[in-house]
Design an enzyme around this catalytic site. Structure first.
Site, PDB file in Angstrom:
ATOM      1  N   LYS A 175      -7.336   6.873  10.425  1.00  0.00           N
ATOM      2  CA  LYS A 175      -8.749   6.833  10.825  1.00  0.00           C
ATOM      3  C   LYS A 175      -8.801   6.811  12.354  1.00  0.00           C
ATOM      4  O   LYS A 175      -8.780   5.730  12.957  1.00  0.00           O
ATOM      5  CB  LYS A 175      -9.413   5.543  10.309  1.00  0.00           C
ATOM      6  CG  LYS A 175      -9.489   5.399   8.799  1.00  0.00           C
ATOM      7  CD  LYS A 175     -10.164   4.063   8.458  1.00  0.00           C
ATOM      8  CE  LYS A 175     -10.183   3.789   6.983  1.00  0.00           C
ATOM      9  NZ  LYS A 175     -10.693   2.436   6.663  1.00  0.00           N
ATOM     10  N   GLU A 189       3.571   4.228   6.182  1.00  0.00           N
ATOM     11  CA  GLU A 189       2.329   3.463   5.980  1.00  0.00           C
ATOM     12  C   GLU A 189       1.358   4.241   5.114  1.00  0.00           C
ATOM     13  O   GLU A 189       1.335   5.474   5.154  1.00  0.00           O
ATOM     14  CB  GLU A 189       1.668   3.180   7.343  1.00  0.00           C
ATOM     15  CG  GLU A 189       1.945   1.787   7.882  1.00  0.00           C
ATOM     16  CD  GLU A 189       1.191   0.677   7.138  1.00  0.00           C
ATOM     17  OE1 GLU A 189       0.756   0.868   5.998  1.00  0.00           O
ATOM     18  OE2 GLU A 189       1.055  -0.408   7.742  1.00  0.00           O
ATOM     19  N   ASP A 190       0.551   3.499   4.358  1.00  0.00           N
ATOM     20  CA  ASP A 190      -0.500   4.157   3.578  1.00  0.00           C
ATOM     21  C   ASP A 190      -1.635   4.633   4.469  1.00  0.00           C
ATOM     22  O   ASP A 190      -2.147   5.724   4.333  1.00  0.00           O
ATOM     23  CB  ASP A 190      -1.031   3.214   2.483  1.00  0.00           C
ATOM     24  CG  ASP A 190      -1.431   1.832   3.012  1.00  0.00           C
ATOM     25  OD1 ASP A 190      -1.208   1.539   4.206  1.00  0.00           O
ATOM     26  OD2 ASP A 190      -1.956   1.029   2.216  1.00  0.00           O
ATOM     27  N   PHE A 237     -14.194   3.046   4.247  1.00  0.00           N
ATOM     28  CA  PHE A 237     -13.262   2.344   3.379  1.00  0.00           C
ATOM     29  C   PHE A 237     -12.869   3.221   2.187  1.00  0.00           C
ATOM     30  O   PHE A 237     -13.721   3.791   1.517  1.00  0.00           O
ATOM     31  CB  PHE A 237     -13.878   1.035   2.892  1.00  0.00           C
ATOM     32  CG  PHE A 237     -12.881   0.165   2.187  1.00  0.00           C
ATOM     33  CD1 PHE A 237     -11.964  -0.588   2.910  1.00  0.00           C
ATOM     34  CD2 PHE A 237     -12.838   0.123   0.799  1.00  0.00           C
ATOM     35  CE1 PHE A 237     -11.018  -1.368   2.260  1.00  0.00           C
ATOM     36  CE2 PHE A 237     -11.898  -0.666   0.150  1.00  0.00           C
ATOM     37  CZ  PHE A 237     -10.991  -1.413   0.878  1.00  0.00           C
ATOM     38  N   GLY A 259       0.762  -1.248   0.000  1.00  0.00           N
ATOM     39  CA  GLY A 259       0.000   0.000   0.000  1.00  0.00           C
ATOM     40  C   GLY A 259       0.790   1.293   0.000  1.00  0.00           C
ATOM     41  O   GLY A 259       0.363   2.287  -0.573  1.00  0.00           O
ATOM     42  N   ARG A 300      -5.130   0.526  -6.890  1.00  0.00           N
ATOM     43  CA  ARG A 300      -3.875   1.108  -6.369  1.00  0.00           C
ATOM     44  C   ARG A 300      -3.313   2.173  -7.301  1.00  0.00           C
ATOM     45  O   ARG A 300      -2.571   3.057  -6.881  1.00  0.00           O
ATOM     46  CB  ARG A 300      -2.820   0.019  -6.188  1.00  0.00           C
ATOM     47  CG  ARG A 300      -3.153  -1.030  -5.134  1.00  0.00           C
ATOM     48  CD  ARG A 300      -1.908  -1.851  -4.816  1.00  0.00           C
ATOM     49  NE  ARG A 300      -2.195  -3.099  -4.114  1.00  0.00           N
ATOM     50  CZ  ARG A 300      -2.349  -3.203  -2.795  1.00  0.00           C
ATOM     51  NH1 ARG A 300      -2.263  -2.128  -2.036  1.00  0.00           N
ATOM     52  NH2 ARG A 300      -2.584  -4.372  -2.240  1.00  0.00           N
ATOM     53  N   ASP A 311      -5.459   2.123  10.522  1.00  0.00           N
ATOM     54  CA  ASP A 311      -6.871   1.857  10.775  1.00  0.00           C
ATOM     55  C   ASP A 311      -7.010   1.444  12.249  1.00  0.00           C
ATOM     56  O   ASP A 311      -7.095   2.292  13.130  1.00  0.00           O
ATOM     57  CB  ASP A 311      -7.300   0.760   9.778  1.00  0.00           C
ATOM     58  CG  ASP A 311      -8.784   0.497   9.757  1.00  0.00           C
ATOM     59  OD1 ASP A 311      -9.558   1.440   9.754  1.00  0.00           O
ATOM     60  OD2 ASP A 311      -9.173  -0.692   9.729  1.00  0.00           O
ATOM     61  N   ASP A 331      -5.985  -0.454  -1.961  1.00  0.00           N
ATOM     62  CA  ASP A 331      -6.728  -1.316  -2.870  1.00  0.00           C
ATOM     63  C   ASP A 331      -8.044  -1.827  -2.309  1.00  0.00           C
ATOM     64  O   ASP A 331      -8.253  -1.857  -1.090  1.00  0.00           O
ATOM     65  CB  ASP A 331      -5.881  -2.538  -3.219  1.00  0.00           C
ATOM     66  CG  ASP A 331      -5.778  -3.505  -2.031  1.00  0.00           C
ATOM     67  OD1 ASP A 331      -5.336  -3.083  -0.954  1.00  0.00           O
ATOM     68  OD2 ASP A 331      -6.169  -4.686  -2.185  1.00  0.00           O
TER      69      ASP A 331
END
Ligand code: IMP
Ligand code: MG
Length: 179
Positions: A131, A99-100, A152, A45, A165, A103, A159
């Site tokens: 988030k 990190e992308d 989401f 990611g 992506r 969560d 993805d």
């Protein structure tokens, strides 16, 4: 915009993503100017975020990539994740994990714990998206690009079942229950 069985709508345009990355890069350029940081990007990611962040780095720095492998545990949230692919010697290095998205925070927590055992000088986290409402474990995120609601998202490295992506913008899942 459609990916497989789901509909998505534009959420964060490319310009806003790039502005957030320039801001984060500016903070890292300032904080790490004399530290030669080693960026550790988490595949898959974070590849796009890592690339664009690196283009904005103006100080000596290096980059390497790792991957996490998930083993399904007894609980959905309790997956055990093993770090693979760390070939770089991180002893005495100032590591910045890329990190992308953060969560629940489990992924970042597991990677940090595993990197810690290799005795780096320091470890901080830079994530493009965060988030806050989904966070389930205490996590310190030194650099955050954009805070988003607990929904989401896809695009810009993120993805849905492997798709999306490649998108330059970030899209959010359409709430089909309300239409
Ligand atoms: P965490 O361990 O719950 O923090 O999850 C982090 C990982 O879950 C990220 O690295 C992503 O691969 C994935 N993920 C979490 N939220 C999303 C999302 O909204 N879209 C796509 N992937 C996500
Ligand atoms: Mg990921």
């Amino acid at each position: 915009m459609r990916l497989q069985d789901k509909s998505f709508e534009l959420f964060i345009p490319e310009k806003k993503i790039q502005a957030a990355i320039r801001r984060v890069a500016g903070e890292i350029n300032r904080d790490y100017h004399d530290r030669n940081p080693l960026f550790v990007g988490v595949l898959n990611g974070a590849f796009m975020f890592a690339a664009d962040l690196m283009k904005n780095m103006a100080i000596p720095c290096e980059i390497t990539f790792v991957r996490v492998q998930s083993y399904a545990g007894t609980q959905r949230s309790g997956q055990v994740k093993t770090l693979i692919g760390l070939e770089h010697d991180i002893r005495q290095r100032h590591v910045i994990l890329l990190e992308d998205i953060v969560d629940s925070g489990f992924t970042v927590q597991h990677i940090q714990q595993q990197l810690q055992s290799a005795n780096p000088a320091s470890i901080e986290v830079a994530t493009l998206l965060f988030k806050p409402e989904a966070l389930a474990v205490p996590t310190t995120l030194r650099y955050v690009g954009i805070r988003i609601p607990n929904q989401f998202v896809v695009g810009y490295g993120l993805d849905y079942n492997g798709q999306g992506r490649n998108l330059r913008d970030i899209y959010q899942l359409k709430d089909t229950s309300s239409r």
